[in-house]
Scaffold this motif. Structure first.
Motif, PDB file in Angstrom:
ATOM      1  N   GLY A 355      -8.846 -16.796   3.297  1.00  0.00           N
ATOM      2  CA  GLY A 355      -7.916 -17.717   3.749  1.00  0.00           C
ATOM      3  C   GLY A 355      -7.321 -18.308   2.619  1.00  0.00           C
ATOM      4  N   PRO A 356      -7.196 -19.602   2.710  1.00  0.00           N
ATOM      5  CA  PRO A 356      -6.524 -20.663   1.586  1.00  0.00           C
ATOM      6  C   PRO A 356      -7.347 -20.344   0.396  1.00  0.00           C
ATOM      7  CG  PRO A 356      -6.597 -21.689   3.671  1.00  0.00           C
ATOM      8  CD  PRO A 356      -7.513 -20.430   3.888  1.00  0.00           C
ATOM      9  N   THR A 370     -18.015 -21.978  -6.868  1.00  0.00           N
ATOM     10  CA  THR A 370     -18.857 -22.663  -6.416  1.00  0.00           C
ATOM     11  C   THR A 370     -19.616 -22.190  -5.127  1.00  0.00           C
ATOM     12  OG1 THR A 370     -17.801 -24.637  -7.213  1.00  0.00           O
ATOM     13  CG2 THR A 370     -19.380 -25.186  -5.640  1.00  0.00           C
ATOM     14  N   VAL A 371     -18.678 -21.855  -3.970  1.00  0.00           N
ATOM     15  CA  VAL A 371     -19.152 -21.424  -2.857  1.00  0.00           C
ATOM     16  C   VAL A 371     -19.987 -20.078  -2.927  1.00  0.00           C
ATOM     17  CG1 VAL A 371     -18.428 -20.187  -0.567  1.00  0.00           C
ATOM     18  CG2 VAL A 371     -17.156 -22.137  -1.443  1.00  0.00           C
ATOM     19  N   GLN A 372     -19.604 -19.079  -4.157  1.00  0.00           N
ATOM     20  CA  GLN A 372     -20.376 -18.097  -4.434  1.00  0.00           C
ATOM     21  C   GLN A 372     -21.852 -18.270  -4.794  1.00  0.00           C
ATOM     22  OE1 GLN A 372     -18.541 -15.216  -6.918  1.00  0.00           O
ATOM     23  NE2 GLN A 372     -19.592 -13.457  -6.226  1.00  0.00           N
ATOM     24  N   THR A 394     -20.927 -32.800  -7.104  1.00  0.00           N
ATOM     25  CA  THR A 394     -19.548 -31.879  -7.376  1.00  0.00           C
ATOM     26  C   THR A 394     -19.651 -30.805  -6.554  1.00  0.00           C
ATOM     27  OG1 THR A 394     -19.576 -32.786  -9.634  1.00  0.00           O
ATOM     28  CG2 THR A 394     -18.317 -30.691  -9.098  1.00  0.00           C
ATOM     29  N   VAL A 395     -21.085 -30.070  -6.454  1.00  0.00           N
ATOM     30  CA  VAL A 395     -21.161 -28.988  -5.577  1.00  0.00           C
ATOM     31  C   VAL A 395     -20.887 -29.547  -4.124  1.00  0.00           C
ATOM     32  CG1 VAL A 395     -22.723 -27.242  -4.737  1.00  0.00           C
ATOM     33  CG2 VAL A 395     -22.532 -27.847  -7.119  1.00  0.00           C
ATOM     34  N   LEU A 396     -21.616 -30.625  -3.662  1.00  0.00           N
ATOM     35  CA  LEU A 396     -21.456 -30.801  -2.221  1.00  0.00           C
ATOM     36  C   LEU A 396     -19.826 -31.211  -2.022  1.00  0.00           C
ATOM     37  CD1 LEU A 396     -24.514 -33.292  -1.926  1.00  0.00           C
ATOM     38  CD2 LEU A 396     -23.972 -31.056  -0.761  1.00  0.00           C
ATOM     39  N   TYR A 397     -19.323 -31.658  -2.872  1.00  0.00           N
ATOM     40  CA  TYR A 397     -17.725 -32.010  -2.711  1.00  0.00           C
ATOM     41  C   TYR A 397     -17.129 -30.676  -2.411  1.00  0.00           C
ATOM     42  CZ  TYR A 397     -12.902 -33.284  -3.679  1.00  0.00           C
ATOM     43  OH  TYR A 397     -11.568 -33.178  -3.598  1.00  0.00           O
ATOM     44  N   ARG A 398     -17.241 -29.816  -3.419  1.00  0.00           N
ATOM     45  CA  ARG A 398     -16.394 -28.602  -3.383  1.00  0.00           C
ATOM     46  C   ARG A 398     -16.767 -27.835  -2.109  1.00  0.00           C
ATOM     47  NH1 ARG A 398     -17.373 -26.503  -9.699  1.00  0.00           N
ATOM     48  NH2 ARG A 398     -16.140 -28.332 -10.582  1.00  0.00           N
ATOM     49  N   VAL A 399     -18.088 -27.730  -1.632  1.00  0.00           N
ATOM     50  CA  VAL A 399     -18.576 -27.043  -0.424  1.00  0.00           C
ATOM     51  C   VAL A 399     -17.596 -27.547   0.714  1.00  0.00           C
ATOM     52  CG1 VAL A 399     -20.494 -26.724   0.915  1.00  0.00           C
ATOM     53  CG2 VAL A 399     -20.519 -26.253  -1.408  1.00  0.00           C
ATOM     54  N   ARG A 400     -17.947 -29.047   0.630  1.00  0.00           N
ATOM     55  CA  ARG A 400     -17.168 -29.778   1.814  1.00  0.00           C
ATOM     56  C   ARG A 400     -15.652 -29.366   1.991  1.00  0.00           C
ATOM     57  NH1 ARG A 400     -20.749 -34.047   1.063  1.00  0.00           N
ATOM     58  NH2 ARG A 400     -19.234 -35.151  -0.259  1.00  0.00           N
ATOM     59  N   LYS A 401     -15.059 -29.344   0.817  1.00  0.00           N
ATOM     60  CA  LYS A 401     -13.428 -28.946   0.663  1.00  0.00           C
ATOM     61  C   LYS A 401     -13.296 -27.565   1.109  1.00  0.00           C
ATOM     62  CE  LYS A 401      -9.247 -29.397  -1.142  1.00  0.00           C
ATOM     63  NZ  LYS A 401      -8.436 -30.210  -0.431  1.00  0.00           N
ATOM     64  N   ALA A 402     -14.262 -26.442   0.623  1.00  0.00           N
ATOM     65  CA  ALA A 402     -13.904 -25.372   0.890  1.00  0.00           C
ATOM     66  C   ALA A 402     -14.121 -24.909   2.524  1.00  0.00           C
ATOM     67  CB  ALA A 402     -15.008 -24.388   0.443  1.00  0.00           C
ATOM     68  N   ARG A 408     -14.274 -23.913   9.014  1.00  0.00           N
ATOM     69  CA  ARG A 408     -15.634 -23.527   9.428  1.00  0.00           C
ATOM     70  C   ARG A 408     -16.764 -23.711   8.546  1.00  0.00           C
ATOM     71  NH1 ARG A 408     -17.458 -18.481   7.613  1.00  0.00           N
ATOM     72  NH2 ARG A 408     -15.850 -16.941   6.546  1.00  0.00           N
ATOM     73  N   SER A 409     -17.886 -23.710   9.052  1.00  0.00           N
ATOM     74  CA  SER A 409     -19.069 -24.026   8.284  1.00  0.00           C
ATOM     75  C   SER A 409     -19.248 -22.524   7.452  1.00  0.00           C
ATOM     76  CB  SER A 409     -20.200 -24.386   9.114  1.00  0.00           C
ATOM     77  OG  SER A 409     -21.680 -24.309   8.469  1.00  0.00           O
ATOM     78  N   LEU A 410     -19.966 -22.941   6.154  1.00  0.00           N
ATOM     79  CA  LEU A 410     -20.532 -22.106   5.431  1.00  0.00           C
ATOM     80  C   LEU A 410     -21.863 -21.232   5.720  1.00  0.00           C
ATOM     81  CD1 LEU A 410     -19.982 -23.181   1.450  1.00  0.00           C
ATOM     82  CD2 LEU A 410     -18.234 -21.785   3.090  1.00  0.00           C
ATOM     83  N   LYS A 411     -22.440 -21.453   6.930  1.00  0.00           N
ATOM     84  CA  LYS A 411     -23.449 -20.954   7.352  1.00  0.00           C
ATOM     85  C   LYS A 411     -22.941 -19.839   8.568  1.00  0.00           C
ATOM     86  CE  LYS A 411     -26.232 -25.297   7.716  1.00  0.00           C
ATOM     87  NZ  LYS A 411     -26.692 -26.402   8.367  1.00  0.00           N
ATOM     88  N   GLU A 412     -21.786 -19.899   8.640  1.00  0.00           N
ATOM     89  CA  GLU A 412     -21.263 -18.842   9.665  1.00  0.00           C
ATOM     90  C   GLU A 412     -20.787 -17.493   8.951  1.00  0.00           C
ATOM     91  OE1 GLU A 412     -18.115 -20.504  11.959  1.00  0.00           O
ATOM     92  OE2 GLU A 412     -19.229 -22.307  12.361  1.00  0.00           O
ATOM     93  N   ASP A 413     -21.104 -16.609   9.554  1.00  0.00           N
ATOM     94  CA  ASP A 413     -20.648 -15.108   8.873  1.00  0.00           C
ATOM     95  C   ASP A 413     -20.519 -15.056   7.509  1.00  0.00           C
ATOM     96  OD1 ASP A 413     -20.184 -12.595   9.187  1.00  0.00           O
ATOM     97  OD2 ASP A 413     -17.946 -12.738   9.710  1.00  0.00           O
TER      98      ASP A 413
END
Length: 438
Positions: A355-356, A370-372, A394-402, A408-413
């Motif tokens: 998506g974005p 970061t997500v990868q 910084t990782v936590l901030y970027r994960v929340r931003k993503a 959706r949560s990064l735990k999904e799919d």
């Protein structure tokens, strides 16, 4: 091979050709992606204008798709440059009466040196030239119909056909002469015999002794296959290509080597070890202009073939990857290769799951990396931060931003998300979102 530059003496210069100077490509940036060397584009632009050159390059892409030049030339850039040189030559003739310049003929000559080892025939050259005349005639009549007054369309079209037929006669004479000389040299060389034997092994025509003894290479061992080529397709010093291949195979721990030239800028190479598989290459050749594709280590004749097939797939993948990359290892590219046989579907997959985050800008790239890292370390913040050399916050901030952007949560799919991230990282721009898609 001699270089011949001729003019077409019987072109009617009294005819009005000013309308040809109005030729323009639909894509105004087409010259940036031309397969021809920059010096050729610059030379012809000065002679007939950037508009006419751009129009020729754009029409040659259509011809490339229709005719399918890749097979006889093997190399994608070289295959594209062939119809491009032909159409550029034709447009040059239409505008000036000259079928070639020294730079243009040098491009064609280089193509012949690539094509002869791959079995290109004179008949294929003639068929390609004839298709060019047919397609250009139709294109020029359509252009004249759109731009000229009705009383000038027919005379202009007749003159264009006459000039193209004269161009065809002159260029055919030049190319056939050069082709014949190059083919004779190739057939007389020892390289032809070895290349022919290796191709017979690869296609399964030969798979047992005693024929294979002539290779001087034991196919029963563990092999790794490499393909080395010059990034610009230009002719290279054979010894420099050989040294680069030997350097890489030595790094892989190989004790035996087989090197086969498949053109003046391309080399197939295999290395083997007796008791264990060779190592994967860790770096590209020292020569900056060289690229290398590598297959996975494998054993026996079947492994000899399969490792080469994988190297060829990695070489094909290189066309989609950043130009600064120099090593293309199948082990790193098997997933993108699986997904990129249909590039439009791969792009849809990336856009759908990122998506974005699929935007090509730096901020999105930072979030993707970061997500990868976060997912590769099983959502371990500390390990991801260490890999990225940033703070945990910084990782936590970027994960929340993503997660906010993805809604959706990064735990999904996360499996599909990781595949999409890998494709975005490996292939880049061809699968990322354009401004229109966002």
């Amino acid at each position: 091979m001699g270089i011949h530059v001729v003019t077409i003496d019987h072109v009617n210069y009294s005819a009005d050709r000013s309308w040809l100077r109005a030729l323009r490509p639909d894509d105004q940036n087409i010259l940036a992606g031309a397969a021809s060397r920059p010096e050729l584009v610059a030379e012809l632009s000065e002679m007939i204008g950037e508009g006419a050159v751009g129009w020729a390059v754009e029409r040659s892409e259509t011809l490339f798709e229709r005719v399918g030049w890749t097979a006889p030339f093997g190399d994608y850039r070289m295959a594209r440059s062939v119809p491009e040189a032909i159409v550029l030559s034709a447009v040059l003739c239409l505008c000036t009466g000259r079928p070639v310049t020294e730079t243009l003929l040098s491009e064609a000559t280089n193509a012949i040196r690539h094509a002869v080892p791959r079995g290109l025939s004179v008949e294929q050259i003639m068929q390609g030239l004839q298709r060019t005349v047919n397609n250009l005639t139709a294109e020029l009549f359509a252009f004249a119909d759109r731009t000229l007054p009705s009383n000038r369309i027919t005379p202009a079209g007749r003159q264009a056909v006459s000039d193209l037929l004269a161009w065809l006669d002159s260029l055919t004479e030049i190319l056939v002469e050069n082709f014949s000389a190059e083919r004779q040299r190739w057939l007389e060389s020892a390289a032809y015999v070895r290349r022919d034997l290796v191709e017979s092994v690869l296609d399964g025509t030969i798979d047992r002794e005693p024929s294979l003894e002539r290779l001087g290479y034991d196919l029963s061992q563990q092999h790794v296959a490499l393909i080395l080529w010059a990034s610009d397709g230009s002719e290279q010093d054979p010894q420099l290509l050989e040294r680069s291949a030997v350097q890489l195979l030595d790094q892989a721990g190989c004790t035996a080597r087989l090197l086969v030239f498949v053109g003046p800028a391309k080399l197939w190479a295999w290395g083997s070890r007796a008791r264990q598989a060779p190592r994967r290459p860790q770096a590209a050749p020292d020569v900056t202009d060289f690229r290398v594709a590598a297959g996975l280590p494998a054993g026996g004749i079947a492994g000899f073939r399969e490792s080469h097939r994988q190297a060829a797939l990695a070489e094909r993948m290189s066309r989609l990857l950043p130009r600064e990359r120099r090593l293309f290892d199948f082990a790193d590219l098997d997933l993108p290769l699986l997904m990129s046989d249909d590039l439009s579907r791969a792009r849809d997959f990336v856009l759908r799951h990122l998506g974005p985050l699929s935007s090509p800008d730096d901020a999105s790239a930072e979030l993707r990396s970061t997500v990868q890292a976060y997912l590769e370390h099983a959502r371990g913040v500390g390990a991801a931060a260490e890999q990225l050399h940033v703070a945990k916050n910084t990782v936590l901030y970027r994960v929340r931003k993503a997660e906010q952007l993805l809604d959706r949560s990064l735990k999904e799919d996360h499996l599909r998300l990781q595949v999409a991230l890998h494709l975005a990282e490996t292939i880049g721009a061809p699968v990322l979102a354009s401004a229109e898609a966002r």
